[in-house]
Design an enzyme around this catalytic site. Structure first.
Site, PDB file in Angstrom:
ATOM      1  N   GLU A   1       2.665  -8.242  -1.657  1.00  0.00           N
ATOM      2  CA  GLU A   1       1.422  -8.850  -1.156  1.00  0.00           C
ATOM      3  C   GLU A   1       1.360 -10.358  -1.392  1.00  0.00           C
ATOM      4  O   GLU A   1       0.774 -11.093  -0.605  1.00  0.00           O
ATOM      5  CB  GLU A   1       0.198  -8.181  -1.810  1.00  0.00           C
ATOM      6  CG  GLU A   1      -0.087  -6.772  -1.336  1.00  0.00           C
ATOM      7  CD  GLU A   1       0.616  -5.687  -2.132  1.00  0.00           C
ATOM      8  OE1 GLU A   1       1.569  -6.008  -2.893  1.00  0.00           O
ATOM      9  OE2 GLU A   1       0.216  -4.517  -2.018  1.00  0.00           O
TER      10      GLU A   1
ATOM     11  N   GLY B   1       0.809  -1.219   0.000  1.00  0.00           N
ATOM     12  CA  GLY B   1       0.000   0.000   0.000  1.00  0.00           C
ATOM     13  C   GLY B   1       0.842   1.269   0.000  1.00  0.00           C
ATOM     14  O   GLY B   1       0.390   2.317  -0.478  1.00  0.00           O
TER      15      GLY B   1
HETATM   16  C1  HXC Z   1       2.166  -3.548  10.284  1.00  0.00           C
HETATM   17  C2  HXC Z   1       4.430  -3.281  10.176  1.00  0.00           C
HETATM   18  C3  HXC Z   1       4.387  -3.276   8.763  1.00  0.00           C
HETATM   19  C4  HXC Z   1       3.115  -3.418   8.144  1.00  0.00           C
HETATM   20  C5  HXC Z   1       6.435  -3.058   9.372  1.00  0.00           C
HETATM   21  N1  HXC Z   1       5.720  -3.130  10.500  1.00  0.00           N
HETATM   22  N2  HXC Z   1       5.656  -3.143   8.307  1.00  0.00           N
HETATM   23  N3  HXC Z   1       3.324  -3.401  10.911  1.00  0.00           N
HETATM   24  N4  HXC Z   1       2.043  -3.549   8.942  1.00  0.00           N
HETATM   25  N5  HXC Z   1       2.982  -3.394   6.820  1.00  0.00           N
HETATM   26  C6  HXC Z   1       6.204  -3.078  11.885  1.00  0.00           C
HETATM   27  C7  HXC Z   1       6.886  -4.360  12.290  1.00  0.00           C
HETATM   28  O1  HXC Z   1       5.927  -5.318  12.671  1.00  0.00           O
HETATM   29  C8  HXC Z   1       7.740  -3.909  13.438  1.00  0.00           C
HETATM   30  O2  HXC Z   1       6.928  -3.772  14.584  1.00  0.00           O
HETATM   31  C9  HXC Z   1       8.171  -2.513  13.013  1.00  0.00           C
HETATM   32  O3  HXC Z   1       7.233  -2.103  12.029  1.00  0.00           O
HETATM   33  C10 HXC Z   1       9.551  -2.497  12.411  1.00  0.00           C
HETATM   34  O4  HXC Z   1       9.582  -3.453  11.354  1.00  0.00           O
HETATM   35  P1  HXC Z   1      10.670  -4.639  11.275  1.00  0.00           P
HETATM   36  O5  HXC Z   1      10.090  -5.714  10.438  1.00  0.00           O
HETATM   37  O6  HXC Z   1      11.177  -4.994  12.620  1.00  0.00           O
HETATM   38  O7  HXC Z   1      11.841  -3.871  10.495  1.00  0.00           O
HETATM   39  P2  HXC Z   1      12.928  -4.495   9.509  1.00  0.00           P
HETATM   40  O8  HXC Z   1      13.451  -5.794  10.043  1.00  0.00           O
HETATM   41  O9  HXC Z   1      13.887  -3.390   9.238  1.00  0.00           O
HETATM   42  O10 HXC Z   1      12.122  -4.855   8.174  1.00  0.00           O
HETATM   43  C11 HXC Z   1      11.494  -3.809   7.412  1.00  0.00           C
HETATM   44  C12 HXC Z   1      10.512  -4.430   6.384  1.00  0.00           C
HETATM   45  C13 HXC Z   1       9.522  -5.360   7.111  1.00  0.00           C
HETATM   46  C14 HXC Z   1      11.297  -5.225   5.338  1.00  0.00           C
HETATM   47  C15 HXC Z   1       9.796  -3.259   5.687  1.00  0.00           C
HETATM   48  O11 HXC Z   1       8.959  -4.663   8.223  1.00  0.00           O
HETATM   49  C16 HXC Z   1       8.391  -5.832   6.246  1.00  0.00           C
HETATM   50  O12 HXC Z   1       8.590  -6.745   5.447  1.00  0.00           O
HETATM   51  N6  HXC Z   1       7.204  -5.278   6.441  1.00  0.00           N
HETATM   52  C17 HXC Z   1       6.014  -5.704   5.736  1.00  0.00           C
HETATM   53  C18 HXC Z   1       6.037  -5.212   4.312  1.00  0.00           C
HETATM   54  C19 HXC Z   1       4.792  -5.672   3.534  1.00  0.00           C
HETATM   55  O13 HXC Z   1       4.573  -6.897   3.402  1.00  0.00           O
HETATM   56  N7  HXC Z   1       4.011  -4.730   3.061  1.00  0.00           N
HETATM   57  C20 HXC Z   1       2.799  -5.036   2.313  1.00  0.00           C
HETATM   58  C21 HXC Z   1       1.680  -5.106   3.260  1.00  0.00           C
HETATM   59  S1  HXC Z   1       0.218  -5.643   2.440  1.00  0.00           S
HETATM   60  P3  HXC Z   1       7.327  -4.392  16.002  1.00  0.00           P
HETATM   61  O14 HXC Z   1       6.139  -4.118  16.872  1.00  0.00           O
HETATM   62  O15 HXC Z   1       7.623  -5.839  15.782  1.00  0.00           O
HETATM   63  O16 HXC Z   1       8.564  -3.618  16.406  1.00  0.00           O
HETATM   64  C22 HXC Z   1      -0.394  -4.307   1.706  1.00  0.00           C
HETATM   65  C23 HXC Z   1      -1.675  -4.549   1.017  1.00  0.00           C
HETATM   66  C24 HXC Z   1      -2.034  -3.395   0.207  1.00  0.00           C
HETATM   67  O17 HXC Z   1       0.136  -3.257   1.741  1.00  0.00           O
HETATM   68  C25 HXC Z   1      -3.354  -3.612  -0.389  1.00  0.00           C
HETATM   69  C26 HXC Z   1      -4.257  -2.459  -0.260  1.00  0.00           C
HETATM   70  C27 HXC Z   1      -3.687  -1.219   0.275  1.00  0.00           C
END
Ligand code: HXC
Length: 260
Positions: free
Chosen positions: A133, A110
């Site tokens: 995703e 997103g």
């Molecule tokens: C909720 C999230 C988040 C997310 C990160 N965080 N991304 N929380 N939703 N999308 C939170 C983590 O849980 C963590 O919280 C804190 O942020 C720091 O992230 P880390 O993972 O510890 O950091 P790092 O190891 O540096 O990794 C960074 C990252 C990873 C590679 C960006 O966080 C990641 O893969 N995030 C998810 C990315 C993703 O899949 N995005 C797509 C989402 S689906 P805590 O509490 O543990 O410290 C989507 C659907 C869209 O967007 C459709 C319609 C809009």
């Protein structure tokens, strides 16, 4: 107005800036964040002293996607009945004023989709874009498959969406998704503010019209788009600033005083 998940500022004359600010979650786009974002966008769009809007995140993350923790319990029934996500894009893609997204760090899921909704996308060379995703068992839901494909073509877009792999800011510029890249966060914010300032200095009606016709190119056939452009071009001869601008040129006036 006080917000919890965003910061609203005026970095330059005529420029309104919204900074996503949920640092502990890498600016994950939760419902409360989006409600605040839409509210602030609407306020800036209606504020006559603002003529260009900048949307930024932090150095580490523009936005790491929709809030997965909030989304994980969602059911089909709830998603379908509430038209989940639709509300996200309706405000930002319907603003009168030009928007610039300034992307540093992660713009995933997103977050990438939000950046692509802006009129102009700037980023750092090492920004990390992606539509991961697929790794969560879903697909882009806020226009990613459509906007990315229009911007960079089908094959690259398929590869990115089907593998979930990230691509750099440098690639984003090379492929035409980003208008420009910057070496670091500071330069990015300076560059984005400067461009927003330049746009804010131009006559408001012409800016609105220019944005409108370019956006129509994404919706219409070539001949319909060209006709649409010509009609809007004709309409600008009804504006004061057309006379101001052309008189200034003819009279060699350097410092044009737009009426806005
Ligand atoms: C909720 C999230 C988040 C997310 C990160 N965080 N991304 N929380 N939703 N999308 C939170 C983590 O849980 C963590 O919280 C804190 O942020 C720091 O992230 P880390 O993972 O510890 O950091 P790092 O190891 O540096 O990794 C960074 C990252 C990873 C590679 C960006 O966080 C990641 O893969 N995030 C998810 C990315 C993703 O899949 N995005 C797509 C989402 S689906 P805590 O509490 O543990 O410290 C989507 C659907 C869209 O967007 C459709 C319609 C809009």
């Amino acid at each position: 107005q006080q917000y919890e998940n965003i910061i609203v500022e005026r970095p330059a004359d005529g420029v309104g800036q919204i900074t996503l600010h949920r640092p502990k979650a890498l600016n994950a786009l939760s419902t409360p964040l989006f409600k605040e974002l839409n509210d602030a966008l609407q306020n800036l769009d209606q504020d006559p002293s603002v003529r260009a809007i900048l949307l930024a995140g932090s150095e580490r993350a523009f936005a790491a996607g929709a809030d997965i923790k909030e989304m994980k319990g969602l059911t089909f029934s709830k998603a379908y009945s509430t038209n989940f996500i639709q509300l996200w894009s309706t405000t930002i893609t319907n603003l009168n004023k030009p928007t610039i997204a300034a992307v540093s760090g992660y713009a995933l899921g997103g977050g990438c989709e939000l950046a692509m909704m802006a009129d102009i996308l700037y980023c750092t060379t090492d920004a990390k874009f992606g539509q991961p995703e697929i790794k969560l068992g879903v697909i882009p839901g806020a226009g990613g498959s459509q906007r990315l494909t229009r911007a960079i073509g089908k094959s690259k877009s398929m590869e990115i969406i089907l593998t979930g792999k990230t691509f750099s800011g440098e690639d984003a510029e090379k492929w035409g998704l980003a208008a420009r890249t910057f070496s670091n966060f500071e330069e990015l914010m300076k560059g984005a503010t400067d461009t927003a300032g330049v746009i804010a200095g131009y006559p408001m009606l012409a800016v609105k019209a220019a944005k409108e016709v370019v956006n129509q190119s994404q919706e219409l056939s070539l001949s319909e788009g060209v006709k649409y452009e010509r009609r809007v071009f004709h309409a600008l001869f009804g504006s004061k600033d057309q006379k101001v601008g052309m008189d200034a040129f003819a009279n060699k006036v350097k410092d044009v005083k737009w009426t806005h």
